[in-house]
Design a protein around this motif. Structure first.
Motif, PDB file in Angstrom:
ATOM      1  N   TYR A  18       0.831  -1.209   0.000  1.00 38.39           N
ATOM      2  CA  TYR A  18       0.000   0.000   0.000  1.00 38.39           C
ATOM      3  C   TYR A  18       0.867   1.260   0.000  1.00 38.39           C
ATOM      4  O   TYR A  18       0.518   2.246  -0.650  1.00 38.39           O
ATOM      5  CB  TYR A  18      -0.965  -0.018   1.188  1.00 38.39           C
ATOM      6  CG  TYR A  18      -2.163  -0.886   0.913  1.00 38.39           C
ATOM      7  CD1 TYR A  18      -3.365  -0.329   0.500  1.00 38.39           C
ATOM      8  CD2 TYR A  18      -2.086  -2.268   1.020  1.00 38.39           C
ATOM      9  CE1 TYR A  18      -4.462  -1.125   0.211  1.00 38.39           C
ATOM     10  CE2 TYR A  18      -3.168  -3.076   0.732  1.00 38.39           C
ATOM     11  CZ  TYR A  18      -4.352  -2.500   0.331  1.00 38.39           C
ATOM     12  OH  TYR A  18      -5.430  -3.289   0.024  1.00 38.39           O
ATOM     13  N   ILE A  19       1.965   1.230   0.705  1.00 33.47           N
ATOM     14  CA  ILE A  19       2.879   2.376   0.706  1.00 33.47           C
ATOM     15  C   ILE A  19       3.455   2.579  -0.696  1.00 33.47           C
ATOM     16  O   ILE A  19       3.481   3.706  -1.208  1.00 33.47           O
ATOM     17  CB  ILE A  19       4.000   2.185   1.753  1.00 33.47           C
ATOM     18  CG1 ILE A  19       3.422   2.277   3.165  1.00 33.47           C
ATOM     19  CG2 ILE A  19       5.116   3.220   1.547  1.00 33.47           C
ATOM     20  CD1 ILE A  19       4.402   1.880   4.263  1.00 33.47           C
ATOM     21  N   GLN A  20       3.905   1.510  -1.328  1.00 27.97           N
ATOM     22  CA  GLN A  20       4.496   1.602  -2.670  1.00 27.97           C
ATOM     23  C   GLN A  20       3.500   2.144  -3.694  1.00 27.97           C
ATOM     24  O   GLN A  20       3.887   2.863  -4.612  1.00 27.97           O
ATOM     25  CB  GLN A  20       5.012   0.232  -3.119  1.00 27.97           C
ATOM     26  CG  GLN A  20       6.225  -0.227  -2.361  1.00 27.97           C
ATOM     27  CD  GLN A  20       7.413   0.693  -2.535  1.00 27.97           C
ATOM     28  OE1 GLN A  20       7.691   1.170  -3.637  1.00 27.97           O
ATOM     29  NE2 GLN A  20       8.099   0.979  -1.455  1.00 27.97           N
ATOM     30  N   ARG A  21       2.232   1.814  -3.520  1.00 29.99           N
ATOM     31  CA  ARG A  21       1.210   2.314  -4.443  1.00 29.99           C
ATOM     32  C   ARG A  21       0.757   3.722  -4.085  1.00 29.99           C
ATOM     33  O   ARG A  21      -0.075   4.311  -4.778  1.00 29.99           O
ATOM     34  CB  ARG A  21      -0.004   1.376  -4.449  1.00 29.99           C
ATOM     35  CG  ARG A  21       0.305   0.019  -5.044  1.00 29.99           C
ATOM     36  CD  ARG A  21      -0.931  -0.801  -5.328  1.00 29.99           C
ATOM     37  NE  ARG A  21      -1.816  -0.953  -4.207  1.00 29.99           N
ATOM     38  CZ  ARG A  21      -2.261  -2.120  -3.720  1.00 29.99           C
ATOM     39  NH1 ARG A  21      -1.870  -3.256  -4.278  1.00 29.99           N
ATOM     40  NH2 ARG A  21      -3.104  -2.160  -2.710  1.00 29.99           N
ATOM     41  N   MET A  36      -3.303   2.988  14.193  1.00 34.20           N
ATOM     42  CA  MET A  36      -4.089   3.741  13.240  1.00 34.20           C
ATOM     43  C   MET A  36      -3.363   3.768  11.904  1.00 34.20           C
ATOM     44  O   MET A  36      -2.138   3.795  11.856  1.00 34.20           O
ATOM     45  CB  MET A  36      -4.318   5.174  13.697  1.00 34.20           C
ATOM     46  CG  MET A  36      -5.235   5.948  12.766  1.00 34.20           C
ATOM     47  SD  MET A  36      -5.732   7.575  13.392  1.00 34.20           S
ATOM     48  CE  MET A  36      -4.276   8.525  13.026  1.00 34.20           C
ATOM     49  N   ALA A  37      -4.147   3.759  10.840  1.00 34.04           N
ATOM     50  CA  ALA A  37      -3.611   3.949   9.498  1.00 34.04           C
ATOM     51  C   ALA A  37      -4.440   5.027   8.818  1.00 34.04           C
ATOM     52  O   ALA A  37      -5.648   5.105   9.021  1.00 34.04           O
ATOM     53  CB  ALA A  37      -3.676   2.653   8.698  1.00 34.04           C
ATOM     54  N   ILE A  38      -3.778   5.844   8.027  1.00 34.38           N
ATOM     55  CA  ILE A  38      -4.462   6.879   7.259  1.00 34.38           C
ATOM     56  C   ILE A  38      -4.245   6.553   5.782  1.00 34.38           C
ATOM     57  O   ILE A  38      -3.109   6.530   5.302  1.00 34.38           O
ATOM     58  CB  ILE A  38      -3.912   8.285   7.579  1.00 34.38           C
ATOM     59  CG1 ILE A  38      -4.048   8.574   9.069  1.00 34.38           C
ATOM     60  CG2 ILE A  38      -4.648   9.338   6.749  1.00 34.38           C
ATOM     61  CD1 ILE A  38      -3.343   9.841   9.512  1.00 34.38           C
ATOM     62  N   PHE A  39      -5.340   6.272   5.106  1.00 34.75           N
ATOM     63  CA  PHE A  39      -5.308   5.940   3.683  1.00 34.75           C
ATOM     64  C   PHE A  39      -5.811   7.126   2.879  1.00 34.75           C
ATOM     65  O   PHE A  39      -6.609   7.923   3.357  1.00 34.75           O
ATOM     66  CB  PHE A  39      -6.198   4.720   3.409  1.00 34.75           C
ATOM     67  CG  PHE A  39      -5.675   3.458   4.018  1.00 34.75           C
ATOM     68  CD1 PHE A  39      -4.860   2.614   3.295  1.00 34.75           C
ATOM     69  CD2 PHE A  39      -6.004   3.115   5.321  1.00 34.75           C
ATOM     70  CE1 PHE A  39      -4.369   1.445   3.859  1.00 34.75           C
ATOM     71  CE2 PHE A  39      -5.520   1.954   5.897  1.00 34.75           C
ATOM     72  CZ  PHE A  39      -4.703   1.113   5.158  1.00 34.75           C
ATOM     73  N   LYS A  40      -5.376   7.205   1.635  1.00 32.61           N
ATOM     74  CA  LYS A  40      -5.830   8.300   0.776  1.00 32.61           C
ATOM     75  C   LYS A  40      -7.288   8.164   0.387  1.00 32.61           C
ATOM     76  O   LYS A  40      -7.951   9.164   0.134  1.00 32.61           O
ATOM     77  CB  LYS A  40      -4.959   8.397  -0.477  1.00 32.61           C
ATOM     78  CG  LYS A  40      -3.617   9.034  -0.209  1.00 32.61           C
ATOM     79  CD  LYS A  40      -2.922   9.345  -1.513  1.00 32.61           C
ATOM     80  CE  LYS A  40      -1.657  10.117  -1.261  1.00 32.61           C
ATOM     81  NZ  LYS A  40      -0.965  10.425  -2.517  1.00 32.61           N
ATOM     82  N   THR A  41      -7.783   6.929   0.335  1.00 34.84           N
ATOM     83  CA  THR A  41      -9.181   6.725  -0.041  1.00 34.84           C
ATOM     84  C   THR A  41      -9.828   5.695   0.882  1.00 34.84           C
ATOM     85  O   THR A  41      -9.150   4.833   1.441  1.00 34.84           O
ATOM     86  CB  THR A  41      -9.321   6.222  -1.494  1.00 34.84           C
ATOM     87  OG1 THR A  41      -8.756   4.910  -1.581  1.00 34.84           O
ATOM     88  CG2 THR A  41      -8.667   7.161  -2.488  1.00 34.84           C
TER      89      THR A  41
END
Length: 75
Positions: A18-21, A36-41
């Motif tokens: 996910y980081i690489q993408r 916690m994780a913060i995703f773009k979408t």
């Protein structure tokens, strides 16, 4: 902790994908042992929980996906 550390390498593979993408902005533990994780979408977050070994193997008791209306970081 031993169980967590035995699963961690497989969890890290998923996280790194996910980081690489470019789909995760930040991820990690709090001092109180929460995480916690913060995703773009939202879609990326929803997909992540279907792949994460910590969740799939029952090491995470529960999780919540919340929408975050941040206007500082362009999506």
């Amino acid at each position: 902790m031993e169980t967590i550390m035995s699963v961690y390498p497989r969890h890290k593979v998923v996280v790194e994908r996910y980081i690489q993408r470019g789909e995760v902005i930040g991820i990690g533990p709090f001092d109180d042992k929460g995480n916690m994780a913060i995703f773009k979408t939202r879609a990326a977050a929803e997909q992540f929980v279907t792949e994460d070994p910590f969740i799939l193997e029952g090491l995470i008791k529960s999780f919540t996906i919340k929408d975050w209306n941040d206007t500082l970081i362009p999506v």
